[in-house]
Structure formats: C-alpha cells, structure tokens
Design an enzyme around this catalytic site. Sequence first.
Site: not given
Lengths: 119, 484, 422
Positions: B12, B31, B46, B49, B337
Amino acid sequence: MKRDLICIVCPMGCRCSIEEDTSAPKGYKVTGITCKRGEDYAIKEVTEPTRMLTSTVRIEGARLPRLPVRTSGAIPKERIGECMALINQLQVRHPVAMGQVLLKNLFDTNVNLIASRSL
Amino acid sequence: MFDITIIGGGVIGCLIGRELSRYRVKTLLIEKDSDIANGTTKANSAIVHAGFDAKPGTLKGKFNVEGNALYDRVCGELSVPFKRNGSMVLAFSESELPELYNLEKRGRQNGVPGLELISGDEARRREPHLAKEVVEALYAPTGGIVSPWDLAIAAAENAIDNGMEMSLDTEVTGIERIPDGYRLITTGTAIESRIVINCAGLHSDRIHNMVATPAFKIIPRRGEYFVFDRSEGNHVSHTIFQCPTPNGKGVLISPSVHGNLLVGPNAEAVQDAEHTETTAAGLASVREAASKSSPDVAYSAVITSFAGLRATPDTGDFIIGEVKEAPGFIDVAGIESPGLTAAPAIAIHVTELVRERLGNPAANPEFTPTRRPMVHFSHLPAEAKSAWIQKDPRFGRIVCRCESITEGEIVDAIHRNAGARTVDGVKRRLRPGMGRCQGGFCGPRVVEILARELNIPMTEVRKDRPASVLLTGVTKSASEAVIA
Amino acid sequence: MNTYEIIVVGGGPAGLAAAIEAHKSGAKNILILERDRELGGILQQCIHNGFGLHIFKEELTGPEYAERFIREMDALGIEYRLDTMVLEVRNDRTVDIISSKHGFETLQAKAIVLAMGCRERTRGAINIPGTRPAGVYSAGAAQRFVNMEGLMVGKRVVVLGSGDIGLIMARRMTLEGAKVLAVAEILPYSGGLTRNIVQCLYDYDIPLYLSHTITSIEGRDRVEGVTIAQVDTKRQPIPGTEIHYDCDTLLLSVGLIPENELSKTAGIQLDPVTGGPVVNECMETSVPGIFACGNVVQVHDLVDWVTEESRKAGRNAARLVLGQITEGEPDLRTRANHGVRYVVPHTIRIENIEKEIDLMMRVTDPFKNKYLVVKHGEDVVKKVRKAHLTPGEMESMKIPVEKLRGLTGELTVCLEEVAHEA
C-alpha cells in the site's frame, strides 16, 4: 575402575565394558566384545587413547582465509585442547604445499602439524 | 520539511509513493524494517481477487473491482509478474449452493465481469485434480495471481526513480503536531512533514493513536501456508477457493506466478504483530481443509511453509481517509483481503486526497511509469546470454543452482533503487534460496556478494532485521597470531 | 561446435576419477566441467580425516584425497574448466554451458559422464513449526563457512539428524569454541558411522538422543531456542517428553539427495528409491552414451566407493568411445526384495562384464545375523552371511561373470534368515 565403551573397529559397534584385572594376560578384562581387534581397541582406549586432529589455520595472501591442517599421526587424546591452542594462534603465508610441516614434533610425540592441501 | 511522509513500506505504502511521484511533491517513505515488503506483503495468498466476496457498498467492494482492473497496466508498467489465471469457488454439497449463488449475485452487484456458474463435472474437466464431491463452482475469469513483494519493491523503485526518498530501519516512536504539519519522532532522525499517511499495516492503530483518539483496533490474524516445488506447480491452473466462512475466504490452492503451488491459509487471531511462527496444528488444519478441494496434493513436494499476519480491523471494512481531529493525517488502515487487489485503486484514491490537501500540485515532468528492466538471465536466448556475459562477466557465474540466478542479477538487485541489503532481500527479489535446496548452496555465496557490494564484513551481513545476525564471528579470533 | 570424446559434468571425486580412468582406458580428448572455483567438490570443505582407507590404504582428509586426484589429472593433461555451469544436457550428447570467460556455448561429446554429486535434504527443516530466524543452517553450509571461510555460524548449537556431516560438524564447532548441546535423531538408530558417534560426540560429552526430533524453533530474528521431543513408532512427538535448549544455532543433517536436475533435462530415467539414474553394468543411464557415477547415482557413505564406481563409469565411457561395448537389450534386471531397499546397477548385459559385476545395495532397517542373498528365480547365485547390517552402510556383492553366463530375467537381492544353530 570399570568403563563402558563402544567399539569402533567395525560396523558392529559392540558395547563393551573394561576393567583392570591383574590376572588377565593383558592386565584388563573386557566383556561384551566379540573379536580380538576389539579387545585391543578397548585396552588402548583406556590406557593411551589417541586421536588424529584436523583443523584450520589462518593463511595470508591466499585465495581463502583458512588453510586446512592435520596432525601427521595420532596424538594423545588429552593433548587435543593444547594442540588446538597452538593451531589457533598459528598464521601461515601463501604459498603452502600439501604435506608441508607447519609445527614440528608436537608435545615430543614425533607427530607434526601439516598442511592438508596446497593453497 | 517533506510534503508527505508515508509510514510503512508495504504494498500500500509503496504504491501510494509511486502514485504521488507523478506530481511535484517532496515525499518520504519510512519503513521500520531493513527492507520494504517485509510484513503482510511478503506473506499472503498473492491473489488478485475478482471481487465477488465483499459486500456491495463497502470500500472493500469498491476498491477490489477497481483495483483488479488496474492490475494489467500497473504490472505491465513495472514489469511485475501477473497472470489472470481465473478463480473458482467450490461448493461441496447442496447445502453450500445458496452461499455460492449469493457470491455470484454479489459479484454481479460489485460489477465483476464474466462470472459463470459451472457444474461439478465441468469444474473437474477444467481442473482434473478437484475432488469428486464438488457439485457446482463459481468461475471468475478476472481472478489473478501476482507476486506481491515484487509489486511493492517495483513500485518503490519506480517512485525513487521519480524522486521519492526512502528511509529504512526507521520506526516511528511518537508524533508531535507542529504549526504546518507533524514531527515524527523515529528511531532515526526526527522527520517533519505537512501530510502523514499511515500505512503501517499491523501497527496502524498504534500510529493512529499517536495523533488522535482511538477509532479502530487491528487484530492480527495469522494464516499459515505450504509452498510446493515447481514439480507440483501445475496441480491446478486456477485459484481454487472454498465457500467463505465468517473467518475468511478459507483455504485456497493456487499456482504462484513463480511456478510453485501455494496451499493455505488458515485463520487464527494472535496476540501481536510478531507472531509469525507456524504451528504443527495450524499446518495440519490447512492440509486437512485443502484436501477437501483436492485430495491428491503431493505433500512430499513441500519446499517450505510460512505464516503471515492479516491486519484485520475491528470495523469490518478498510479505513481510508483523513482523520477529522488530525488534519493532514490520513489513515490507510485495516487493509486485509482483498487489500492486495485493491492497492492500486487505493493508491490513486489517496493521491487524490493528498492533491486536494496540497492545492493541486503540478505534474512531475520527469515522471516515467517504467523502471529499468530486470535481467532474467535464465529466460534469455543463447546469443543474448553471451552478449550479457561479454558486457558483464558476472552474468556468466550462476550462484543459485536451483533457480539459475547469476551473480550479475544479484549485484543488480543490490544496487537498484530500493535495492536489497539483506539475504532475505536478495531472496525476495531474485529467489535464490527459494528453490529446492532452500539456500544450502547459494547462501554462503550470497552473503559474500552482499558483503562485497555493501562494503561490509561478512559477519555484518544479516538475514533480515538488524538482530538477525547470520555469522557470529571468525574462527581463531581469540588467539594472537604467531607467524610460522 | 567444439567436440570432445568424453565430457565429464562435475569435478568432484566422481568426475575426477571417471576422467582419469577414461584417459587411462584410451580416451584422450576429455573435458571436465566444474561449476565451482576449484576442483575437488565437497571434499575441499571436508577437512576431517577418514578418507582413502580403501583406495590409498592410508587415512587422509578430504582436501588431501582431492589433491591426489587433481595432481594425477594434471599429470595426464586432462582439460578442465572451472566456474562453468552446465545448463542443459541433451540426449544427443550435446551440453549447453555458460561461464564468465567464454559466455554461452554448446559442446558435443561422444560420451558424457554425469558426476554432479548430491545436495543436502532440507525436508527435515520444513516440517518444523515455528519462526524462520537466522541461525538455521544445513550442516554442509555451516561446514563451508567454518572450514573454508573461517566464519563461525553460532555459539550454542543443537544438531538435528545424526548423519555423518552433522556429527563431524558437532566436533568441529566444539573445537572452534562453540557449545554443542545435543544431537537429535528421529530414527531409533543413527545413520552415521559408529566411529563418528564415538569420536565426534562422546569424546566431547555431546548427548545423542535417538527417536527424538525438533518440535519447535523459537526466535524472531536469530534462533533463541529449540525444543526436542521423543517420537513414537509413527515418528510423532510424544507429549511430556520435551527438552528445551537455549541456543542460537540449529544445524540440519537430515540426509542427502542425488542432484539430478540435469539428468532430467536429458530425459534420463530415474530410480525413485535412489533418486539417481537407472544404470546398467557399465554405469550407463537409460540414454545411450550418457554415464553416471558417484553420489548422483546413489548417496555413498565413503568417498572410496565413489572413486571405485566412477572408475568403472570412466572406463566404460572410454570403451564406448573406442567401440568396445556391445549395445543391446539387457540380459538381466536386478530387483531389491525382503529387507533390501535398492540395488545398483539396475540392468546387466552380461557380455560387457569384464571379470565380475559389483552389485551395490542398502538394507531397509538395521539387521543382525542375516544372509544377504542374490537369487535367480529360486537358484542362489551368491550368499553371504552378515553379522550386522544397517541402512547407513552400503553393502556390495561381487559376482564373477561365469556365474551369470546364460541367465536371463531377474536377479533378486534379499535378506534371508540364518537357520538357528545349536
């Protein structure tokens, strides 16, 4: 004093016991062993155990930073620690030939420390 | 002072960074770990969808379908492996059919193209290894598979090519308000920024709470997976789902874009974001559940197993938007997800929010959407191989035997923007150590190359985070040298 | 296209012995291809002694054993290439190679000898639940770091698997100042040599736990501990038997697998039991003109046997080139039966046996006092009494060619009971 050993002479790996016995021909009684060579091994293990020692030493100027070494013959087992101390402080220079003697007559045993490869 | 600071280098954060680099803004991505793509991004299913799962009207539903449609372009531009292999949801009994039809209906409401209900026999015709119990299946041609970490890394690299800055090993420990923005207190130097984007994944609630009253909670949910040798890569060609349960989409069986087979995940709420260990019970449950879809997966061909954590929000939907009580602070949180699928669409949406806030900054005239091509040496024709080796002899030296990776590719992966600095980083970018031998042969060589290229001693090369020391010292170091 | 009489893939002990023997048998135009920076293969990191007792009648270290062959190869003037990777071997006996020096090339040979050796099994590792921290090494990778690079992989070590490399590394790590806490072996017996168990473990008071496995690995970044537990007869951990160790390193010594990726590219038939090619009496694979030897065929426990097998392959590759091999269907196929796991070679053309055939085999489990029997139908071809048999020690039976003449069909090798003696 009784000691338990595993025989390494052949793949049988006999588990045996050995203790001093002045009445026995060799001065020791060995039980659990199935052959003569095994008996000799057991007696040597308790009277004067020896080992070949292999290790590495620092090497300068070679393609690799360590040179593999070994004792040219077996040394007394109880000397392994001392021998490692000598090996650990040794530094050699390229080139070295296989078999080259690096330390002579370790602990007055007539055994040398030799290079185990050319580098 | 940065215009924008992105907290979190997952898929993201990296895609938002790339989207922002289209404009003349000063962006920093930070990070906490030693590499990007090191959290949820590196350990998930991975899957891209199709979009029939999410309830219509939710952010999940909206961004899933939009994101899915963007994948061809994004992956094309960034040369990231992506394949629309299609997906199937299986129903094993009459009692599951209402749920299957419900999915189909939802999919149509969400605008998923090409959905098709097929009989069990038809499903088995298309996928011969499916269980005989399958009575009906929902087929979605737009379902796909991607390499999530390749996507994140490529996006970060491209963003840096276009002017973004990045700082690794930088963890935010506190956030202060300053007159025109925020000051981030970090494990490195303090960072000042007009806008802050919270893409901290599993930690996004904690980051949110540094500037505002708690509004949501992230519950890490662990999922465990098996990865199989390529010999099993063709066991199925589609991504095979089971009917979803309240706990998630259930265990899937899918080929990966790298040619392996992936089986997982289970779903288990865990205490904290560090719980990435696999468990004997968890892996056994995955295996059992997957056997329902296909009973003849060869578990003797497993090459590794792993666990990933989903950043599940207690709100039930993605949390995306500016925090009311903290102007200029934007949450992009709870991206579980279909977060990977939604990511490209979320990135565009968030960029729009930022542009509005910054008064429509001009376009970046130097922006290029592509990155310097990666050399996949083993895929090159013979003449091209020779040409590359002539140009750089390091391409003639194969380091990873299982995956045929050359020293040239490893050196390139280290020196690219957003390049690898750790063994896992090299592995993630090129796959040495991901083959059959799992790094037995190439591990020592990769350590050697990293040390040489980063100009550090081999003992300082790490597997992953700073404490993941690989070598604990040198032999013979305790003694002074005596020259023989 | 460059052409050679014989191309040998791999410059380890198998490749060296095959090339030397091929040269001595009359082939002159030989090339050895080695992917590493030097010849000798894995022997260069096996700095311990115990090599060469059969071949040289003296006890050598791995590098010494390798150097003797490298010298002989040099003296014969055999050509070799280092840093050269074979990408593909085809059934027309062409090979694709790449190297930094010469780029991409295709070479043609009259005969090829495959001598790629084996790799370490990692399967033991993957079924261990837990984290994936730094500090988990295969014993061979650790051996390379410690012995060749002079780098220590850890300070407090647990070893999983009692294969010889694991035992040898337990001693090496101890001598270099690490503390080796335990060796866990999932089987009720060790696959390593007794001599190594005594001299590598017991000499240093390192406990060996048979029927034990690792049940978890702890530590997010670096290994912080492991738990071992006893297993039942189905190899499942028994609750309540767990022992926890604080350690920073786990070494895996859980077996070796022949490395046959290249054999697959040539379409060579593999034996699912050995993991290596199906070979005939000449060590020739199912693809005519492609031979195989050493650990790529079957994992050996002594390098001396690798040398013997490779000499056979090298000699026969030369005989093939010189037209001295009779091609055709095999007269006999070998089959492992009752207590025998596999037999190499798999097929026999009697006419090509020079004097005797050496059948090599491993047993399925440890046995005491059995006959190892080679049979043709119900007829006993050879029978040897064995006081002690273990899967860790390869067995061999030499059968004179006279005993095989005229036979066709199947030769079975099995174990039989020794009748009880009063």
